[in-house]
Design an enzyme around this catalytic site. Structure first.
Site, PDB file in Angstrom:
ATOM      1  N   ARG A   1      -8.301   0.666  -5.344  1.00 22.97           N
ATOM      2  CA  ARG A   1      -7.485   0.847  -3.924  1.00 22.97           C
ATOM      3  C   ARG A   1      -6.865   2.230  -4.055  1.00 22.97           C
ATOM      4  NH1 ARG A   1      -6.419  -4.881  -3.004  1.00 22.97           N
ATOM      5  NH2 ARG A   1      -5.150  -5.271  -1.215  1.00 22.97           N
TER       6      ARG A   1
ATOM      7  N   ARG B   1      -0.776 -17.176   2.695  1.00 22.25           N
ATOM      8  CA  ARG B   1      -0.126 -16.471   1.630  1.00 22.25           C
ATOM      9  C   ARG B   1       1.116 -15.692   2.206  1.00 22.25           C
ATOM     10  NH1 ARG B   1      -4.833 -12.451  -0.053  1.00 22.25           N
ATOM     11  NH2 ARG B   1      -3.200 -10.999  -0.159  1.00 22.25           N
TER      12      ARG B   1
ATOM     13  N   LYS C   1     -13.467  -8.725   2.993  1.00 21.35           N
ATOM     14  CA  LYS C   1     -14.070  -8.059   1.960  1.00 21.35           C
ATOM     15  C   LYS C   1     -14.383  -9.551   0.736  1.00 21.35           C
ATOM     16  CE  LYS C   1     -10.678  -5.514   0.600  1.00 21.35           C
ATOM     17  NZ  LYS C   1      -9.671  -5.827   1.652  1.00 21.35           N
TER      18      LYS C   1
ATOM     19  N   ARG D   1      -5.426 -16.533   8.970  1.00 22.80           N
ATOM     20  CA  ARG D   1      -6.078 -16.773   7.455  1.00 22.80           C
ATOM     21  C   ARG D   1      -5.233 -17.458   6.710  1.00 22.80           C
ATOM     22  NH1 ARG D   1      -8.334 -11.961   3.845  1.00 22.80           N
ATOM     23  NH2 ARG D   1      -6.299 -11.589   3.244  1.00 22.80           N
TER      24      ARG D   1
ATOM     25  N   ARG E   1       1.397  -3.651   4.521  1.00 29.68           N
ATOM     26  CA  ARG E   1       0.165  -3.690   3.821  1.00 29.68           C
ATOM     27  C   ARG E   1      -0.809  -2.815   4.453  1.00 29.68           C
ATOM     28  NH1 ARG E   1      -1.689  -9.365   3.317  1.00 29.68           N
ATOM     29  NH2 ARG E   1      -3.588  -8.800   2.075  1.00 29.68           N
TER      30      ARG E   1
HETATM   31  P1  AMP Z   1      -5.316  -8.642  -1.963  1.00 34.61           P
HETATM   32  O1  AMP Z   1      -5.599 -10.057  -2.149  1.00 34.61           O
HETATM   33  O2  AMP Z   1      -6.424  -7.902  -2.156  1.00 34.61           O
HETATM   34  O3  AMP Z   1      -4.875  -8.200  -0.486  1.00 34.61           O
HETATM   35  O4  AMP Z   1      -3.977  -8.206  -2.883  1.00 34.61           O
HETATM   36  C1  AMP Z   1      -2.496  -8.521  -2.774  1.00 34.61           C
HETATM   37  C2  AMP Z   1      -1.862  -7.667  -3.224  1.00 34.61           C
HETATM   38  O5  AMP Z   1      -2.040  -7.492  -4.645  1.00 34.61           O
HETATM   39  C3  AMP Z   1      -1.658  -6.183  -2.739  1.00 34.61           C
HETATM   40  O6  AMP Z   1      -0.899  -6.178  -1.557  1.00 34.61           O
HETATM   41  C4  AMP Z   1      -1.300  -5.312  -3.826  1.00 34.61           C
HETATM   42  O7  AMP Z   1       0.315  -5.714  -4.077  1.00 34.61           O
HETATM   43  C5  AMP Z   1      -1.966  -6.176  -5.197  1.00 34.61           C
HETATM   44  N1  AMP Z   1      -3.054  -5.600  -5.483  1.00 34.61           N
HETATM   45  C6  AMP Z   1      -4.333  -6.184  -5.448  1.00 34.61           C
HETATM   46  N2  AMP Z   1      -5.512  -5.357  -5.950  1.00 34.61           N
HETATM   47  C7  AMP Z   1      -4.661  -4.086  -6.245  1.00 34.61           C
HETATM   48  C8  AMP Z   1      -5.062  -2.923  -6.699  1.00 34.61           C
HETATM   49  N3  AMP Z   1      -6.295  -2.725  -6.793  1.00 34.61           N
HETATM   50  N4  AMP Z   1      -4.093  -1.875  -6.819  1.00 34.61           N
HETATM   51  C9  AMP Z   1      -2.687  -2.146  -6.655  1.00 34.61           C
HETATM   52  N5  AMP Z   1      -2.270  -3.366  -6.138  1.00 34.61           N
HETATM   53  C10 AMP Z   1      -3.131  -4.245  -6.081  1.00 34.61           C
END
Ligand code: AMP
Length: 225
Positions: free
Chosen positions: A89, A161, A14, A128, A172
């Site tokens: 999400r 990360r 994404k 990654r 996750r």
């Molecule tokens: P990502 O970089 O998109 O994988 O997001 C990393 C972390 O941020 C996720 O595992 C969640 O803890 C939080 N997060 C990101 N976007 C959202 C969202 N739309 N709703 C809830 N938590 C989010």
């Protein structure tokens, strides 16, 4: 002008695709995860509230996310459209986004689902690396930086990360299956969902996405004539 949502599990591409769309279509790449990580780095109130959830690989509560996104989506650059990465999400977030758009007399152009099998996701996430400064994403096997572990764009040392270390990745993926996958059905019903095989290579995926969103934008312009 186009409004696109990228959907898919962590590691489905994404971020890579949203950032390519930003360069190709001139729409901002808005990543909820990047916004949250910036808040954590700057130790804001939101960052302090969100961090424990992020560390566990769980979702940050909808009310915090919706407030953050409402603010981001009302900034001037987002008025020309956007590629959303990581938001919505949950179904509640999708409904809130839908209400916001409706209130503005706007609509999403497309929701793109990047389909990638579970084994490939695990392989991708372990390789990654990200730039903590400009958020560029690398894949050590297939999209490595030119210089070992250094960001091509800004020269910062790349990092893994914390939530991509094996113990958090499993959680996750589980959270994705439980809370985010229902969005596929939600957007399918709305007639917005486009499914793309996410394993055909970065350039081919981008070509497929561009074909969809440019086609939508063109047909919308025709309707307006
Ligand atoms: P990502 O970089 O998109 O994988 O997001 C990393 C972390 O941020 C996720 O595992 C969640 O803890 C939080 N997060 C990101 N976007 C959202 C969202 N739309 N709703 C809830 N938590 C989010």
């Amino acid at each position: 002008m186009m409004r696109v949502v990228l959907l898919g599990p962590p590691g489905s591409g994404k971020g890579t695709q949203a950032s390519a769309l930003e360069r190709r279509e001139g729409i901002p790449h808005i990543a909820s995860g990047d916004l949250l990580r910036a808040n954590v780095r700057e130790n804001t109130g939101l960052g302090r509230q969100a961090k424990p959830y992020m560390d566990r690989g769980e979702l940050v509560p909808d009310d915090l996310i919706l407030e953050m996104m409402a603010k981001r989506l009302s900034e001037p650059d987002a008025q020309k459209g956007y590629a959303l990465d990581g938001f919505p999400r949950t179904v509640a977030q999708a409904e809130a986004l839908g209400e916001r758009l409706e209130g503005l007399g706007q609509r999403l152009d497309a929701v793109i689902y990047l389909e990638v099998p579970g084994a490939e996701i695990l392989r991708r996430l372990s390789g990654r690396r990200v730039c903590p400064s400009c958020n560029a994403i690398y894949q050590m096997d297939t999209m490595p930086p030119k210089k070992d572990e250094i960001c091509d764009r800004c020269g910062t040392a790349l990092v893994q990360r914390d939530d991509e270390k094996p113990d958090v990745v499993g959680r996750r993926l589980q959270v994705y299956a439980e809370q985010t996958e229902p969005l596929l059905q939600y957007y399918r019903k709305e007639g917005l969902l486009h499914e793309i095989n996410g394993t055909i290579g970065v350039d081919n995926v981008l070509a497929a996405i561009s074909g969809i969103v440019e086609g939508k934008a063109a047909s919308r312009e025709e309707q307006c004539l």
